[in-house]
Enzyme design. Structure first.
Site, PDB file in Angstrom:
ATOM      1  N   ARG A   1      46.120  37.096  30.634  1.00  0.00           N
ATOM      2  CA  ARG A   1      45.422  37.650  29.473  1.00  0.00           C
ATOM      3  C   ARG A   1      46.267  37.551  28.206  1.00  0.00           C
ATOM      4  NH1 ARG A   1      40.801  40.376  31.413  1.00  0.00           N
ATOM      5  NH2 ARG A   1      41.046  41.535  33.355  1.00  0.00           N
TER       6      ARG A   1
ATOM      7  N   ASP B   1      41.195  36.412  32.237  1.00  0.00           N
ATOM      8  CA  ASP B   1      42.146  36.505  33.345  1.00  0.00           C
ATOM      9  C   ASP B   1      41.722  35.707  34.564  1.00  0.00           C
ATOM     10  OD1 ASP B   1      39.913  38.331  33.929  1.00  0.00           O
ATOM     11  OD2 ASP B   1      41.148  38.959  35.636  1.00  0.00           O
TER      12      ASP B   1
ATOM     13  N   PHE C   1      36.796  26.434  34.927  1.00  0.00           N
ATOM     14  CA  PHE C   1      37.413  27.760  35.015  1.00  0.00           C
ATOM     15  C   PHE C   1      38.550  27.837  34.008  1.00  0.00           C
ATOM     16  CE2 PHE C   1      40.258  30.958  36.993  1.00  0.00           C
ATOM     17  CZ  PHE C   1      39.413  32.037  36.804  1.00  0.00           C
TER      18      PHE C   1
ATOM     19  N   GLY D   1      38.472  41.691  28.827  1.00  0.00           N
ATOM     20  CA  GLY D   1      38.585  40.313  28.354  1.00  0.00           C
ATOM     21  C   GLY D   1      38.565  40.131  26.842  1.00  0.00           C
TER      22      GLY D   1
ATOM     23  N   LYS E   1      29.547  29.649  27.618  1.00  0.00           N
ATOM     24  CA  LYS E   1      29.518  28.694  28.733  1.00  0.00           C
ATOM     25  C   LYS E   1      28.080  28.667  29.239  1.00  0.00           C
ATOM     26  CE  LYS E   1      33.060  28.578  32.050  1.00  0.00           C
ATOM     27  NZ  LYS E   1      33.621  29.106  33.329  1.00  0.00           N
TER      28      LYS E   1
ATOM     29  N   ASP F   1      28.898  33.892  30.281  1.00  0.00           N
ATOM     30  CA  ASP F   1      28.768  32.901  31.360  1.00  0.00           C
ATOM     31  C   ASP F   1      27.360  33.036  31.955  1.00  0.00           C
ATOM     32  OD1 ASP F   1      29.190  31.146  33.411  1.00  0.00           O
ATOM     33  OD2 ASP F   1      30.852  32.224  34.327  1.00  0.00           O
TER      34      ASP F   1
HETATM   35  C1  PRP Z   1      34.216  38.504  32.188  1.00  0.00           C
HETATM   36  C2  PRP Z   1      34.164  38.206  30.708  1.00  0.00           C
HETATM   37  C3  PRP Z   1      32.813  38.720  30.297  1.00  0.00           C
HETATM   38  C4  PRP Z   1      31.955  38.477  31.532  1.00  0.00           C
HETATM   39  C5  PRP Z   1      31.126  37.230  31.331  1.00  0.00           C
HETATM   40  O1  PRP Z   1      34.584  39.851  32.354  1.00  0.00           O
HETATM   41  O2  PRP Z   1      35.196  38.891  30.027  1.00  0.00           O
HETATM   42  O3  PRP Z   1      32.850  40.097  30.035  1.00  0.00           O
HETATM   43  O4  PRP Z   1      32.891  38.277  32.623  1.00  0.00           O
HETATM   44  O5  PRP Z   1      30.441  36.893  32.503  1.00  0.00           O
HETATM   45  P1  PRP Z   1      28.875  36.949  32.669  1.00  0.00           P
HETATM   46  O6  PRP Z   1      28.237  36.398  31.438  1.00  0.00           O
HETATM   47  O7  PRP Z   1      28.636  36.056  33.869  1.00  0.00           O
HETATM   48  O8  PRP Z   1      28.482  38.356  32.954  1.00  0.00           O
HETATM   49  P2  PRP Z   1      35.062  40.426  33.764  1.00  0.00           P
HETATM   50  O9  PRP Z   1      33.896  40.986  34.497  1.00  0.00           O
HETATM   51  O10 PRP Z   1      35.880  39.396  34.480  1.00  0.00           O
HETATM   52  O11 PRP Z   1      35.985  41.663  33.386  1.00  0.00           O
HETATM   53  P3  PRP Z   1      37.281  41.588  32.427  1.00  0.00           P
HETATM   54  O12 PRP Z   1      36.780  41.381  31.051  1.00  0.00           O
HETATM   55  O13 PRP Z   1      37.925  42.922  32.607  1.00  0.00           O
HETATM   56  O14 PRP Z   1      38.143  40.455  32.923  1.00  0.00           O
HETATM   57 MG    MG Z   2      37.792  39.009  34.307  1.00  0.00          MG
HETATM   58 MN    MN Z   3      34.869  40.929  30.320  1.00  0.00          MN
END
Ligand code: PRP
Ligand code: MG
Ligand code: MN
Length: 180
Positions: free
Chosen positions: A164, A158, A151, A43, A130, A102
């Site tokens: 992305r 993504d 969202f 991300g 968030k 998040d």
């Molecule tokens: C998403 C985002 C953060 C994480 C935040 O990554 O990029 O890394 O979630 O969420 P949290 O604070 O609730 O842990 P994701 O796990 O979707 O992987 P990605 O970055 O490969 O999309």
């Molecule tokens: Mg993700």
């Molecule tokens: Mn991530």
């Protein structure tokens, strides 16, 4: 892809301006510290690329891949290390680059891990905060934008690996993810 947009939350210009500001702050704080900047894949990849261009001190970079969301729109709370760092962290001034915080579970796991590896210092830069669904307390040292509990996708973020590459951040139309 642009047909899937319900509402643009942050434009490319807003993101670039904020990124430049954060880069300036980091440049001031890390003179002569040769920080190790860690990008949390996937991300944070867009933010990392743009932010690095705005940090004007010598530094090193590395990448970690962790995943907690899978293909769902909500965090599962399970953090999986997909790719670990190549760099020795002990004694280093580490900065973690995240796209969004998040629940905070991903970062809280990563911070614990980096402290156990004896980094000299650890700071967090996150483009998006968030706070509504926070489960683990996280201190964001360099924060871009606080955003509502919607969202969102784009600029690295993504939905099921899509969007992305969109250069802005948007709320997708509900039909985009309701049919999944
Ligand atoms: C998403 C985002 C953060 C994480 C935040 O990554 O990029 O890394 O979630 O969420 P949290 O604070 O609730 O842990 P994701 O796990 O979707 O992987 P990605 O970055 O490969 O999309
Ligand atoms: Mg993700
Ligand atoms: Mn991530």
């Amino acid at each position: 892809m642009h047909n899937d947009v319900l509402e643009v939350l942050l434009t490319e210009e807003q993101i670039q301006q904020k990124t430049a500001e954060l880069g300036r702050l980091i440049s001031e704080d890390y003179k002569d510290k040769n920080p190790l900047i860690i990008c949390v894949l996937k991300g944070a990849v867009m933010f990392m690329g743009d932010l690095l261009k705005k940090i004007e001190v010598p530094l090193e970079i590395d990448f970690m891949a962790v995943s907690s969301y899978g293909t769902s729109t909500e965090s599962s709370g399970v953090v999986r290390i997909v790719k670990d760092l190549d760099t020795e962290v002990a004694g280093r001034h580490v900065i973690i680059v995240e796209d969004i915080i998040d629940s905070g579970l991903t970062l809280s796991y990563l911070c614990d891990m980096l402290h156990r590896r004896n980094c000299a210092s650890l700071k967090i830069v996150a483009l998006l905060d968030k706070p509504h669904r926070r489960k683990a307390e996280i201190n964001i040292d360099y924060k871009g934008f606080e955003i509502p509990d919607a969202f969102i996708v784009g600029y690295g973020l993504d939905y099921a690996e899509k969007y992305r590459n969109v250069p802005y951040i948007f709320i997708p139309k509900p039909e985009v993810y309701s049919k999944a």
